[in-house]
Write a protein that holds these residues in place. Structure first.
Motif, PDB file in Angstrom:
ATOM      1  N   GLY A   1    -106.249 -17.646  28.088  1.00  0.00           N
ATOM      2  CA  GLY A   1    -105.452 -18.963  27.407  1.00  0.00           C
ATOM      3  C   GLY A   1    -106.422 -19.690  28.546  1.00  0.00           C
ATOM      4  O   GLY A   1    -105.939 -19.453  30.216  1.00  0.00           O
ATOM      5  N   GLN A   2    -106.175 -20.792  28.961  1.00  0.00           N
ATOM      6  CA  GLN A   2    -106.044 -21.899  29.137  1.00  0.00           C
ATOM      7  C   GLN A   2    -104.683 -22.234  29.883  1.00  0.00           C
ATOM      8  O   GLN A   2    -104.513 -23.197  31.353  1.00  0.00           O
TER       9      GLN A   2
ATOM     10  N   TYR B   1    -110.349 -11.803  28.293  1.00  0.00           N
ATOM     11  CA  TYR B   1    -110.247 -12.451  27.924  1.00  0.00           C
ATOM     12  C   TYR B   1    -108.643 -13.189  28.199  1.00  0.00           C
ATOM     13  O   TYR B   1    -106.971 -13.400  27.988  1.00  0.00           O
TER      14      TYR B   1
ATOM     15  N   GLN C   1    -112.175 -17.008  22.456  1.00  0.00           N
ATOM     16  CA  GLN C   1    -111.611 -18.160  23.331  1.00  0.00           C
ATOM     17  C   GLN C   1    -109.895 -18.062  22.653  1.00  0.00           C
ATOM     18  O   GLN C   1    -109.615 -17.180  21.450  1.00  0.00           O
TER      19      GLN C   1
ATOM     20  N   VAL D   1    -106.651 -19.601  22.529  1.00  0.00           N
ATOM     21  CA  VAL D   1    -105.677 -20.996  22.956  1.00  0.00           C
ATOM     22  C   VAL D   1    -104.670 -21.144  22.809  1.00  0.00           C
ATOM     23  O   VAL D   1    -103.741 -21.012  21.739  1.00  0.00           O
TER      24      VAL D   1
ATOM     25  N   GLN E   1    -118.204 -16.597  20.808  1.00  0.00           N
ATOM     26  CA  GLN E   1    -117.487 -17.624  22.302  1.00  0.00           C
ATOM     27  C   GLN E   1    -116.145 -16.690  22.103  1.00  0.00           C
ATOM     28  O   GLN E   1    -115.518 -17.422  21.248  1.00  0.00           O
TER      29      GLN E   1
END
Length: 123
Positions: free
Chosen positions: A114-115, A112, A3, A5, A1
């Motif tokens: 990040g948050q 992609y 990610q 961050v 997965q």
């Protein structure tokens, strides 16, 4: 997965500095374009900076040129955004993004995300 961050956001006074980090996992992004975008309250997301690894160049929005520096550590799969001489108008949520693209300044080009991390500059 896969990610991304982000970290390093916070509250700083005008003229101060923040250093944002974006740690990637799930795959190696050594050949990807890595970008930073930001979104202020009530405004659209805007391009801040990008490192285009396929050609080894960096690009910046005019509003941050000379104040912000994007860099990367491929061994750590991490990208940084050093932000100096911060202004209240730099207040926003900052997002890291990765993609294999040509239009580095367009959010839609990145696969992609990040948050986000909040950066707040007080006057």
């Amino acid at each position: 997965q896969v990610q991304l961050v982000e970290s390093g956001g916070g509250l700083v006074q005008a003229g101060g500095s923040l250093r944002l980090s974006c740690a990637a996992s799930g795959r190696t992004f050594s050949s990807y374009t890595m970008g930073w975008f930001r979104q202020a309250a009530g405004k659209e997301r805007e391009f801040v900076a990008a490192v285009i690894r396929s050609v080894g160049t960096t690009r910046y929005a005019d509003s941050v040129k000379g104040r912000f520096t994007i860099s990367g550590d491929t061994a750590k799969n991490t990208v940084y955004l050093q932000m100096n001489s911060l202004k209240p108008e730099d207040t926003a949520v900052y997002y890291c993004a990765a993609g294999v693209i040509g239009q580095y300044a367009f959010a839609a080009s990145y696969a992609y995300w990040g948050q986000g991390t909040q950066g707040t500059v007080s006057s």
